[in-house]
Write a protein that holds these residues in place. Structure first.
Motif, PDB file in Angstrom:
ATOM      1  N   GLY A   1       0.781  -1.244   0.000  1.00 48.91           N
ATOM      2  CA  GLY A   1       0.000   0.000   0.000  1.00 48.91           C
ATOM      3  C   GLY A   1       0.801   1.275   0.000  1.00 48.91           C
ATOM      4  N   GLY A   2       2.134   1.170  -0.098  1.00 48.18           N
ATOM      5  CA  GLY A   2       2.956   2.368  -0.063  1.00 48.18           C
ATOM      6  C   GLY A   2       3.184   2.841   1.368  1.00 48.18           C
ATOM      7  N   HIS A   3       3.999   3.886   1.482  1.00 47.06           N
ATOM      8  CA  HIS A   3       4.362   4.404   2.810  1.00 47.06           C
ATOM      9  C   HIS A   3       3.237   5.309   3.308  1.00 47.06           C
ATOM     10  CE1 HIS A   3       6.712   6.961   5.710  1.00 47.06           C
ATOM     11  NE2 HIS A   3       7.046   5.734   6.094  1.00 47.06           N
ATOM     12  N   ASP A   4       2.198   4.672   3.831  1.00 52.51           N
ATOM     13  CA  ASP A   4       0.994   5.380   4.276  1.00 52.51           C
ATOM     14  C   ASP A   4       0.750   5.027   5.737  1.00 52.51           C
ATOM     15  OD1 ASP A   4      -1.520   6.382   4.796  1.00 52.51           O
ATOM     16  OD2 ASP A   4      -2.375   5.760   2.881  1.00 52.51           O
ATOM     17  N   LEU A   5       1.083   5.944   6.654  1.00 48.47           N
ATOM     18  CA  LEU A   5       0.963   5.659   8.074  1.00 48.47           C
ATOM     19  C   LEU A   5      -0.492   5.599   8.535  1.00 48.47           C
ATOM     20  CD1 LEU A   5       3.920   7.781   9.506  1.00 48.47           C
ATOM     21  CD2 LEU A   5       3.870   5.349   8.916  1.00 48.47           C
ATOM     22  N   ILE A   6      -1.381   6.287   7.834  1.00 48.97           N
ATOM     23  CA  ILE A   6      -2.809   6.174   8.164  1.00 48.97           C
ATOM     24  C   ILE A   6      -3.301   4.766   7.838  1.00 48.97           C
ATOM     25  CG2 ILE A   6      -5.126   7.002   7.643  1.00 48.97           C
ATOM     26  CD1 ILE A   6      -3.515   8.922   9.335  1.00 48.97           C
ATOM     27  N   LEU A   7      -2.876   4.226   6.694  1.00 50.58           N
ATOM     28  CA  LEU A   7      -3.247   2.860   6.339  1.00 50.58           C
ATOM     29  C   LEU A   7      -2.727   1.882   7.395  1.00 50.58           C
ATOM     30  CD1 LEU A   7      -4.363   0.729   4.394  1.00 50.58           C
ATOM     31  CD2 LEU A   7      -2.156   0.787   3.188  1.00 50.58           C
ATOM     32  N   VAL A   8      -1.488   2.092   7.848  1.00 47.17           N
ATOM     33  CA  VAL A   8      -0.931   1.230   8.900  1.00 47.17           C
ATOM     34  C   VAL A   8      -1.819   1.263  10.132  1.00 47.17           C
ATOM     35  CG1 VAL A   8       1.004   0.891  10.485  1.00 47.17           C
ATOM     36  CG2 VAL A   8       1.445   1.449   8.097  1.00 47.17           C
ATOM     37  N   ARG A   9      -2.232   2.459  10.528  1.00 52.78           N
ATOM     38  CA  ARG A   9      -3.052   2.591  11.735  1.00 52.78           C
ATOM     39  C   ARG A   9      -4.429   1.945  11.556  1.00 52.78           C
ATOM     40  NH1 ARG A   9       0.132   7.538  12.097  1.00 52.78           N
ATOM     41  NH2 ARG A   9       1.115   7.594  14.158  1.00 52.78           N
ATOM     42  N   ILE A  10      -4.975   2.032  10.372  1.00 55.51           N
ATOM     43  CA  ILE A  10      -6.276   1.389  10.124  1.00 55.51           C
ATOM     44  C   ILE A  10      -6.140  -0.128  10.232  1.00 55.51           C
ATOM     45  CG2 ILE A  10      -8.041   0.942   8.378  1.00 55.51           C
ATOM     46  CD1 ILE A  10      -7.616   3.832   7.415  1.00 55.51           C
ATOM     47  N   ILE A  11      -5.089  -0.668   9.624  1.00 53.74           N
ATOM     48  CA  ILE A  11      -4.858  -2.117   9.705  1.00 53.74           C
ATOM     49  C   ILE A  11      -4.640  -2.538  11.156  1.00 53.74           C
ATOM     50  CG2 ILE A  11      -3.223  -3.957   9.093  1.00 53.74           C
ATOM     51  CD1 ILE A  11      -2.854  -2.515   6.394  1.00 53.74           C
ATOM     52  N   GLN A  12      -3.886  -1.734  11.902  1.00 54.42           N
ATOM     53  CA  GLN A  12      -3.656  -2.051  13.306  1.00 54.42           C
ATOM     54  C   GLN A  12      -4.948  -1.952  14.118  1.00 54.42           C
ATOM     55  OE1 GLN A  12       1.080  -0.768  13.606  1.00 54.42           O
ATOM     56  NE2 GLN A  12      -0.376   0.169  14.975  1.00 54.42           N
ATOM     57  N   ALA A  13      -5.839  -1.033  13.724  1.00 52.78           N
ATOM     58  CA  ALA A  13      -7.135  -0.951  14.398  1.00 52.78           C
ATOM     59  C   ALA A  13      -7.927  -2.239  14.208  1.00 52.78           C
ATOM     60  CB  ALA A  13      -7.927   0.243  13.869  1.00 52.78           C
ATOM     61  N   VAL A  14      -7.867  -2.801  13.007  1.00 52.34           N
ATOM     62  CA  VAL A  14      -8.540  -4.077  12.743  1.00 52.34           C
ATOM     63  C   VAL A  14      -7.916  -5.182  13.583  1.00 52.34           C
ATOM     64  CG1 VAL A  14      -9.038  -5.808  10.975  1.00 52.34           C
ATOM     65  CG2 VAL A  14      -9.227  -3.373  10.422  1.00 52.34           C
ATOM     66  N   ILE A  15      -6.592  -5.185  13.675  1.00 54.95           N
ATOM     67  CA  ILE A  15      -5.912  -6.197  14.490  1.00 54.95           C
ATOM     68  C   ILE A  15      -6.302  -6.038  15.963  1.00 54.95           C
ATOM     69  CG2 ILE A  15      -3.649  -6.953  15.339  1.00 54.95           C
ATOM     70  CD1 ILE A  15      -2.522  -6.234  12.580  1.00 54.95           C
ATOM     71  N   GLY A  16      -6.355  -4.792  16.431  1.00 54.41           N
ATOM     72  CA  GLY A  16      -6.759  -4.552  17.816  1.00 54.41           C
ATOM     73  C   GLY A  16      -8.173  -5.028  18.086  1.00 54.41           C
ATOM     74  N   ALA A  17      -9.081  -4.774  17.142  1.00 54.81           N
ATOM     75  CA  ALA A  17     -10.458  -5.250  17.307  1.00 54.81           C
ATOM     76  C   ALA A  17     -10.524  -6.773  17.304  1.00 54.81           C
ATOM     77  CB  ALA A  17     -11.334  -4.674  16.200  1.00 54.81           C
ATOM     78  N   THR A  18      -9.674  -7.399  16.490  1.00 53.50           N
ATOM     79  CA  THR A  18      -9.614  -8.863  16.465  1.00 53.50           C
ATOM     80  C   THR A  18      -9.109  -9.412  17.796  1.00 53.50           C
ATOM     81  OG1 THR A  18      -9.181  -8.780  14.082  1.00 53.50           O
ATOM     82  CG2 THR A  18      -8.676 -10.844  15.215  1.00 53.50           C
ATOM     83  N   SER A  19      -8.179  -8.693  18.424  1.00 50.55           N
ATOM     84  CA  SER A  19      -7.698  -9.116  19.747  1.00 50.55           C
ATOM     85  C   SER A  19      -8.843  -9.165  20.740  1.00 50.55           C
ATOM     86  CB  SER A  19      -6.610  -8.145  20.245  1.00 50.55           C
ATOM     87  OG  SER A  19      -5.472  -8.164  19.406  1.00 50.55           O
ATOM     88  N   CYS A  20      -9.765  -8.220  20.646  1.00 52.76           N
ATOM     89  CA  CYS A  20     -10.927  -8.217  21.538  1.00 52.76           C
ATOM     90  C   CYS A  20     -11.772  -9.474  21.342  1.00 52.76           C
ATOM     91  CB  CYS A  20     -11.773  -6.970  21.306  1.00 52.76           C
ATOM     92  SG  CYS A  20     -10.896  -5.419  21.606  1.00 52.76           S
ATOM     93  N   LEU A  21     -11.958  -9.878  20.089  1.00 52.31           N
ATOM     94  CA  LEU A  21     -12.704 -11.102  19.802  1.00 52.31           C
ATOM     95  C   LEU A  21     -11.996 -12.321  20.382  1.00 52.31           C
ATOM     96  CD1 LEU A  21     -13.954 -10.855  16.101  1.00 52.31           C
ATOM     97  CD2 LEU A  21     -15.290 -10.706  18.200  1.00 52.31           C
ATOM     98  N   LEU A  22     -10.683 -12.395  20.177  1.00 52.52           N
ATOM     99  CA  LEU A  22      -9.918 -13.541  20.674  1.00 52.52           C
ATOM    100  C   LEU A  22      -9.984 -13.619  22.194  1.00 52.52           C
ATOM    101  CD1 LEU A  22      -6.801 -13.229  18.343  1.00 52.52           C
ATOM    102  CD2 LEU A  22      -8.529 -15.043  18.282  1.00 52.52           C
ATOM    103  N   LEU A  23      -9.895 -12.467  22.860  1.00 51.56           N
ATOM    104  CA  LEU A  23      -9.967 -12.474  24.321  1.00 51.56           C
ATOM    105  C   LEU A  23     -11.356 -12.913  24.778  1.00 51.56           C
ATOM    106  CD1 LEU A  23      -8.259 -11.828  26.826  1.00 51.56           C
ATOM    107  CD2 LEU A  23      -9.322  -9.566  26.849  1.00 51.56           C
TER     108      LEU A  23
END
Length: 632
Positions: free
Chosen positions: A95-117
């Motif tokens: 996706g190129g050097h896009d820090l907003i995209l990184v944060r969005i992907i990390q937000a999805v990962i964080g939400a997935t952590s909530c499901l796993l917990l």
């Protein structure tokens, strides 16, 4: 891993209904977690903090871009845990050097952590406890904060939640043994976790001991089989990393080579429990590896391999511990208390600064923080005590991970993964209180409340200053803005840092630098004087003060500052010797001038063209011995 078949709560594991009725609460949980993270991102999107990378965030970004540009193998043994930079590199490649995209992907990962917990809680306790635990993680301010930082904490929490989820799947249901694939997956997750946080390796013996609790019931054979499968899973991940290190570095390094320096920082005779760089004013990530190598090689007088550098710092630390074991035990007790304290200990970027950047985070932070949720987890522990043999593995993992943080130095992001365990017990504490109230078990409620109050008192003890955690964030933002020549904005952030910690010598020094750039010499002198008053051995501030004093015509005062620096740091900068030589030459004290010029040359000053043409040295060039100083 066996689980007690009796329900910890009424209705545990017995929820019935359609597939949709089973899944919709988890879907809502995911949407809640993701939505809160996106709202937080929207609130900080226009703030400079989203475009400025502070501390390790800059190092991970730089490393990731190097991977994309120069290749995925690299040229040196890994010094820091590599998985997060490679995760960033993968995003940058796609996706190129896009820090907003990184944060969005990390937000999805964080939400997935909530499901796993939530899934882990449902397995170890019951569905309601799991969903409450997942919801607490969804709204927990440190989790929102870390999930959107360009930092590896988001992956650390993800792997801890995934690990707990998989361990939950190994509990027997209806006397059916768990599928062997779970133990391979647990090994894979543990290895990935260690490639994010090296101290996660402590969970290997922790899980091994958990397995042994089933020895009397299961016998040796199933446990040995589980252990072999776990190690196989770990080998799947570690083997390519270790082989890669061997090929590029020429020696066996399982993951990284920074154990020794990190252990020294956390346990040397001057350690405080906080991060202190090996050289006081070189806390920038750019110096971390090179300083460790250079200091070790200077001490031993030869070039060292990464393992030898690590061994040097390890042996140096052990020598300090042997010389003063009582002091070290006191330090360990302090770090243990810091690990469990309510204050989120920061390095480059503080949660508390983000309370001001994002109003939602500030509101949540007043209600849901480590200091309020740990007492609630104590309630959960009390409620589960009759079934403690069923959840002792969770407690063991929690305590062992806390011990691994204490072993080094304490940061909030280092302890962050263990809050998953805390939230599991906090979730069952809330659910359990409802059960106790319904059953009118007031004695258990009273015991829970009493122990929770004790825990609240201890965890909220004012051991650490929140202001001292927050102030460096403003300083770091100011520094980055200063590098961009946004001087007024930089000044404002430096002042915000000083409003919290008036004796911040670095902020005073940098305010002086801003004043110099804005042609305000009197303000610069005042700031440099305050920097020196706050820390007399801030040699940079003393030199800067000398420079401004010289520019203002007070050369004698400037020379006094230079001499103070050189008396304490003879190798600070050979230019200082040269400047002193010029001062004495101009004032007619040629003998002293010649002496200082000799010292300048002896310490590496080699601008021969200036030495032979500088009008300040005219009086020295008239002396016959001057020619002996020049190169042949």
């Amino acid at each position: 891993m066996a689980r007690e078949q009796n329900n910890l709560h009424a209705g545990a594991g017995g929820d019935k209904g359609t597939r949709w009725q089973t899944l919709w609460p988890y879907l809502l949980l995911f949407l809640l977690a993701l939505g809160l993270r996106l709202v937080y991102l929207a609130q900080i999107a226009e703030h400079p903090v989203t475009s400025i990378l502070l501390g390790d965030a800059e190092s991970y970004d730089t490393w990731a871009r190097e991977i994309v540009a120069q290749g995925w193998i690299g040229e040196r043994t890994f010094y820091q845990a590599p998985l997060y930079p490679y995760f960033l590199a993968l995003i940058y490649t796609i996706g190129g050097h896009d820090l907003i995209l990184v944060r969005i992907i990390q937000a999805v990962i964080g939400a997935t952590s909530c499901l796993l917990l939530a899934g882990a809680g449902s397995r170890f306790f019951n569905r309601s406890s799991g969903l409450i635990a997942g919801a607490l993680l969804a709204v927990y301010p440190p989790a929102l904060f870390f999930d959107l930082l360009i930092q590896k904490a988001v992956l650390g929490m993800f792997f801890m939640c995934l690990l707990l989820f998989l361990l939950g799947q190994t509990s027997e249901r209806e006397n059916k043994p768990p599928r062997p694939v779970y133990w391979i997956l647990i090994g894979i997750v543990l290895a990935c976790f260690a490639l994010v946080r090296e101290n996660a390796l402590i969970l290997v013996p922790a899980i091994g001991l958990w397995m042994l609790t089933d020895l009397r019931r299961s016998g040796w054979r199933p446990i040995l089989k589980q252990g072999v499968l776990l190690l196989l899973g770990m080998a799947i991940i570690f083997t390519p990393v270790t082989v890669r290190n061997l090929l590029v570095g020429g020696e066996f390094v399982l993951t990284t080579s920074q154990f020794g320096p990190n252990f020294y920082i956390g346990n040397n005779r001057k350690a405080t429990g906080f991060y202190e760089p090996l050289i006081w004013d070189r806390s920038d990530w750019k110096f971390e590896r090179t300083d460790a190598e250079n200091l070790a090689e200077t001490a031993l007088g030869r070039e060292l391999t990464p393992n030898e550098v690590s061994d040097y710092w390890l042996s140096k630390t052990l020598a300090d511990i042997r010389e003063a074991p009582a002091a070290w035990l006191q330090l360990m007790a302090k770090k243990w208390a810091m690990t469990w304290n309510a204050v989120e200990i920061s390095d480059s970027e503080s949660l508390y600064a983000h309370y001001h950047f994002a109003p939602m985070l500030g509101v949540l932070g007043t209600l849901l923080n480590f200091g309020t949720l740990l007492p609630l987890a104590v309630v959960g522990l009390v409620f589960c005590w009759p079934w403690r043999h069923a959840i002792r593995g969770l407690i063991w993992i929690w305590v062992c991970f806390a011990a691994s943080v204490t072993l080094f130095f304490v940061f909030a992001r280092y302890r962050h993964p263990m809050t998953a365990n805390m939230l599991l017990f906090a979730g069952t504490g809330l659910s359990g209180l409802v059960t106790l109230l319904r059953d009118k078990r007031y004695l258990r409620i009273a015991i829970s409340a009493a122990l929770a109050l004790v825990a609240a008192f201890l965890v909220n003890w004012p051991l650490i200053s929140r202001d001292k955690m927050e102030a460096p964030t403003y300083f770091n933002i100011g520094y980055e803005l200063e590098q961009r020549d946004e001087l007024d904005a930089a000044k404002n952030y430096y002042l915000r840092s000083l409003a919290l910690v008036e004796t911040n010598t670095l902020a005073h020094n940098n305010l002086g630098m801003v004043a110099m750039k804005q042609n305000r010499p009197e303000d610069a002198i005042e700031q440099f004087r305050q920097a020196v008053a706050a820390k007399p051995d801030n040699w940079d501030a003393r030199v800067n003060l000398g420079i401004v004093l010289a520019q203002r015509g007070d050369k004698a005062a400037a020379i006094a500052q230079y001499k103070t620096v050189l008396r304490n740091e003879p190798d600070y900068n050979p230019t200082l010797y040269y400047n002193i030589a010029c001062y004495y030459a101009v004032s007619g004290q040629t003998a002293a001038g010649m002496d200082w010029l000799r010292q300048a040359i002896a310490h590496g000053y080699d601008n021969w063209e200036l030495i032979q043409s500088d009008p300040d040295l005219d009086n020295l060039r008239k002396r016959p011995e001057f020619s002996t100083l020049l190169p042949p």
